[in-house]
Scaffold this motif. Structure first.
Motif, PDB file in Angstrom:
ATOM      1  N   LEU A   4     -65.474  17.376  47.788  1.00  0.00           N
ATOM      2  CA  LEU A   4     -65.353  18.157  46.551  1.00  0.00           C
ATOM      3  C   LEU A   4     -66.093  19.477  46.704  1.00  0.00           C
ATOM      4  O   LEU A   4     -67.221  19.511  47.170  1.00  0.00           O
ATOM      5  CB  LEU A   4     -65.954  17.377  45.377  1.00  0.00           C
ATOM      6  CG  LEU A   4     -65.926  18.108  44.032  1.00  0.00           C
ATOM      7  CD1 LEU A   4     -64.531  18.076  43.428  1.00  0.00           C
ATOM      8  CD2 LEU A   4     -66.932  17.511  43.066  1.00  0.00           C
ATOM      9  N   ARG A   6     -67.225  22.875  44.442  1.00  0.00           N
ATOM     10  CA  ARG A   6     -67.276  23.572  43.150  1.00  0.00           C
ATOM     11  C   ARG A   6     -67.342  25.056  43.420  1.00  0.00           C
ATOM     12  O   ARG A   6     -68.218  25.507  44.145  1.00  0.00           O
ATOM     13  CB  ARG A   6     -68.532  23.167  42.370  1.00  0.00           C
ATOM     14  CG  ARG A   6     -68.496  21.743  41.911  1.00  0.00           C
ATOM     15  CD  ARG A   6     -69.799  21.318  41.276  1.00  0.00           C
ATOM     16  NE  ARG A   6     -69.768  19.898  41.085  1.00  0.00           N
ATOM     17  CZ  ARG A   6     -69.209  19.308  40.020  1.00  0.00           C
ATOM     18  NH1 ARG A   6     -68.714  20.045  39.041  1.00  0.00           N
ATOM     19  NH2 ARG A   6     -69.164  18.006  39.928  1.00  0.00           N
ATOM     20  N   TYR A  74     -62.574  25.092  33.301  1.00  0.00           N
ATOM     21  CA  TYR A  74     -62.656  24.438  34.595  1.00  0.00           C
ATOM     22  C   TYR A  74     -61.253  24.025  35.011  1.00  0.00           C
ATOM     23  O   TYR A  74     -60.556  23.343  34.267  1.00  0.00           O
ATOM     24  CB  TYR A  74     -63.591  23.231  34.529  1.00  0.00           C
ATOM     25  CG  TYR A  74     -65.019  23.652  34.341  1.00  0.00           C
ATOM     26  CD1 TYR A  74     -65.797  24.014  35.433  1.00  0.00           C
ATOM     27  CD2 TYR A  74     -65.574  23.726  33.074  1.00  0.00           C
ATOM     28  CE1 TYR A  74     -67.105  24.431  35.273  1.00  0.00           C
ATOM     29  CE2 TYR A  74     -66.891  24.148  32.895  1.00  0.00           C
ATOM     30  CZ  TYR A  74     -67.647  24.491  33.994  1.00  0.00           C
ATOM     31  OH  TYR A  74     -68.933  24.914  33.831  1.00  0.00           O
ATOM     32  N   ARG A  75     -60.833  24.481  36.181  1.00  0.00           N
ATOM     33  CA  ARG A  75     -59.517  24.119  36.703  1.00  0.00           C
ATOM     34  C   ARG A  75     -59.707  23.205  37.905  1.00  0.00           C
ATOM     35  O   ARG A  75     -60.575  23.443  38.724  1.00  0.00           O
ATOM     36  CB  ARG A  75     -58.778  25.366  37.165  1.00  0.00           C
ATOM     37  CG  ARG A  75     -58.434  26.241  36.047  1.00  0.00           C
ATOM     38  CD  ARG A  75     -58.023  27.616  36.506  1.00  0.00           C
ATOM     39  NE  ARG A  75     -58.242  28.479  35.362  1.00  0.00           N
ATOM     40  CZ  ARG A  75     -57.514  28.410  34.263  1.00  0.00           C
ATOM     41  NH1 ARG A  75     -56.499  27.576  34.207  1.00  0.00           N
ATOM     42  NH2 ARG A  75     -57.785  29.170  33.230  1.00  0.00           N
ATOM     43  N   TYR A  76     -58.875  22.189  37.951  1.00  0.00           N
ATOM     44  CA  TYR A  76     -58.977  21.222  39.036  1.00  0.00           C
ATOM     45  C   TYR A  76     -57.748  21.369  39.904  1.00  0.00           C
ATOM     46  O   TYR A  76     -56.639  21.423  39.396  1.00  0.00           O
ATOM     47  CB  TYR A  76     -59.048  19.797  38.467  1.00  0.00           C
ATOM     48  CG  TYR A  76     -60.210  19.620  37.537  1.00  0.00           C
ATOM     49  CD1 TYR A  76     -61.425  19.143  38.013  1.00  0.00           C
ATOM     50  CD2 TYR A  76     -60.108  19.955  36.194  1.00  0.00           C
ATOM     51  CE1 TYR A  76     -62.513  19.006  37.177  1.00  0.00           C
ATOM     52  CE2 TYR A  76     -61.190  19.827  35.340  1.00  0.00           C
ATOM     53  CZ  TYR A  76     -62.387  19.349  35.843  1.00  0.00           C
ATOM     54  OH  TYR A  76     -63.462  19.234  35.004  1.00  0.00           O
ATOM     55  N   SER A  83     -60.902  18.315  47.191  1.00  0.00           N
ATOM     56  CA  SER A  83     -60.634  18.611  45.785  1.00  0.00           C
ATOM     57  C   SER A  83     -61.515  19.776  45.350  1.00  0.00           C
ATOM     58  O   SER A  83     -62.599  19.977  45.899  1.00  0.00           O
ATOM     59  CB  SER A  83     -60.958  17.407  44.910  1.00  0.00           C
ATOM     60  OG  SER A  83     -60.223  16.298  45.337  1.00  0.00           O
ATOM     61  N   VAL A  85     -63.114  22.167  42.021  1.00  0.00           N
ATOM     62  CA  VAL A  85     -63.343  22.443  40.603  1.00  0.00           C
ATOM     63  C   VAL A  85     -63.684  23.921  40.519  1.00  0.00           C
ATOM     64  O   VAL A  85     -64.688  24.373  41.074  1.00  0.00           O
ATOM     65  CB  VAL A  85     -64.520  21.620  40.031  1.00  0.00           C
ATOM     66  CG1 VAL A  85     -64.673  21.898  38.543  1.00  0.00           C
ATOM     67  CG2 VAL A  85     -64.316  20.136  40.284  1.00  0.00           C
ATOM     68  N   ASP A 216     -73.789  18.468  46.275  1.00  0.00           N
ATOM     69  CA  ASP A 216     -73.180  18.473  44.969  1.00  0.00           C
ATOM     70  C   ASP A 216     -74.228  18.028  43.941  1.00  0.00           C
ATOM     71  O   ASP A 216     -75.154  17.307  44.297  1.00  0.00           O
ATOM     72  CB  ASP A 216     -72.038  17.449  45.029  1.00  0.00           C
ATOM     73  CG  ASP A 216     -71.156  17.502  43.814  1.00  0.00           C
ATOM     74  OD1 ASP A 216     -70.457  18.498  43.657  1.00  0.00           O
ATOM     75  OD2 ASP A 216     -71.178  16.533  43.031  1.00  0.00           O
TER      76      ASP A 216
END
Ligand SMILES: Nc1nc2c(ncn2[C@@H]2O[C@H](COP(=O)(O)OP(=O)(O)OP(=O)(O)O)[C@@H](O)[C@H]2O)c(=O)[nH]1
Length: 425
Positions: A4, A6, A74-76, A83, A85, A216
């Protein structure tokens, strides 16, 4: 490698941020079919031959701007490798609380410039704020390279200038990348462009997929501000006593050793409940009810934290403030500090420094802090609170400064050093 990432975006108006974000969503097939139909129709209505991808972002944004509180969307999106964010903030606002909120947990920020203009004053300011917030990696997307005929020399000038600026802010060479892109045509966004054979680096998406990321917030120590104490007192659960709230940082499992602050009581987690029943583990952002081994005196506003890595309980600390009000801040100001689930009275004892955006240097002992300025202060609280340093735990090391008269947000703050720690652990 984390699966992930961000990220946050920053750019000046019209640099093409909406188009770039739209392009990323489109090329990663993160756009729902019906949304795309709507964009295609709207583009045809406007007489365009290709879909205007900025509508994917701006369409949502205009709705959002009607509300005043939530300006970070927030767009995923995801690829098979990772992935994402993405914290998307309006481009015309410089240093709003939202920009700070959006960027403060980002592991990487994509800064945009228009290839025709290169690095401008706002690019320097954005980079300085991102450095201040501790965002570990920067990407400079030199957008609209189609409008400079994919000129290598012009790109190289921009890349060099940005590298020098980023280095002056403390970014190591490997943490900054400059990419020539055309958000409109898709060059080097998700697919490598034939128009820039001289560019040997990754596309924007490849870089986002591959870049090693800093921990994270889920990996941070456990922090759980108690919002409600739950005691149903029904025949089924005569002894049920749970503490409900949203996990601010870290993860929690039954069996974990925790400490309740500011009291400093140690205990153990026995159960983690969610709306869907008990869980083996829950992480940052989850709304849970935590049950503890001991029957302790815990109230709304207390903090349950990792027993091995706990915040200090203090009533005085230094902080960096991003001042967001048109009224100025002067030393001696009486304010409210909202931190986690607590709001307490506070005094701004000292205004130690101001960051000068023009010279990118620090001015000592300024008289005041004005709208959009960033400064270093010392704050004393009327009560002791468990406080983290921002660099250790961004979520629980940040706070808001509130006007006691009308409840307006005056500033976003990042905790520096805790000065009079009493419950250090
Ligand atoms: N030629 C060319 N035009 C572009 C490119 N990217 C964006 N544009 C155009 O630049 C204009 C501004 O793009 P937007 O995506 O709306 O810009 P923005 O920075 O998001 O602006 P705000 O939404 O106001 O923050 C639009 O007319 C886009 O079509 C590009 O790579 N090449």
């Amino acid at each position: 490698m984390s699966s992930l990432l961000r990220l946050a975006t920053a750019g000046s108006v019209d640099d093409g941020k909406s188009t770039l974000v739209g392009r990323l969503l489109y090329d990663t097939k993160s756009v729902l079919a019906d949304q795309l139909d709507a964009v295609q129709r709207a583009s045809v209505d406007r007489g365009l031959s290709t879909p205007d991808l900025s509508l994917l972002v701006d369409g949502l944004r205009s709705e959002r701007e009607q509300g005043i509180t939530i300006d970070v969307a927030y767009r995923y999106f995801a690829t098979p490798r990772r992935s994402f964010v993405l914290a998307d903030t309006p481009g015309h606002v410089q240093y709003t609380r939202n920009t700070v909120t959006g960027a403060s947990t980002a592991q990487l920020a994509v800064l945009l410039v228009d290839a025709r203009k290169g690095v401008v004053e706002q690019t320097r300011r954005h980079a300085a704020v991102l450095a201040l917030l501790g965002v570990p990696r920067l990407v400079l997307a030199v957008n609209k390279v189609d409008l400079i005929n994919y000129d290598e020399a012009a790109f190289t000038v921009i890349a060099k200038e940005f590298a020098t600026h980023a280095a002056s802010l403390g970014y190591a060479e490997g943490s900054v990348l400059t990419i020539p892109v055309s958000a409109l045509h898709g060059d080097n966004v998700a697919t490598r462009s034939e128009n820039t054979p001289w560019y040997g680096g990754p596309t924007l998406l490849e870089h986002l997929e591959q870049v090693p990321v800093a921990p994270d917030p889920h990996d941070a120590p456990f922090r759980f501000p108690v919002q409600y104490v739950i005691r149903p007192r029904t025949a089924d659960y005569p002894d049920y006593r749970g503490y409900a709230g949203q996990i601010a940082a870290g993860t929690v499992r039954p069996g974990d050793e925790v400490v309740v602050l500011p009291q400093g009581l140690r205990t153990r987690v026995t159960r983690v409940d969610t709306a869907d029943g008990p869980r083996d583990e829950a992480g940052a952002g989850s709304s849970v009810t935590v049950l503890l081994a001991d029957d302790l005196d815990i109230a709304r506003g207390d903090l349950i934290a990792s027993a091995t890595d706990r915040p200090e309980v203090t009533d005085e600390f230094t902080a960096t403030l991003c001042w967001l009000s048109s009224s100025s801040l002067r030393p001696g100001a009486r304010v409210l500090v909202k931190h986690g689930a607590r709001t307490v009275q506070a005094l701004v004892e000292e205004l130690g420094s101001r960051f000068d955006e023009q010279t990118l240097s620090t001015v000592d002992s300024p008289e005041s802090l004005e709208l959009n300025e960033i400064g270093g202060v010392r704050i004393r609280l009327s009560e002791e609170l468990p406080v983290d340093e921002y660099s250790h735990s961004p979520r629980t090391g940040a706070f808001l400064v509130i006007d006691p008269k009308n409840g307006d947000t005056l500033a976003a703050g990042l905790v520096g050093e805790r000065l009079s720690a009493v419950g250090a652990g």
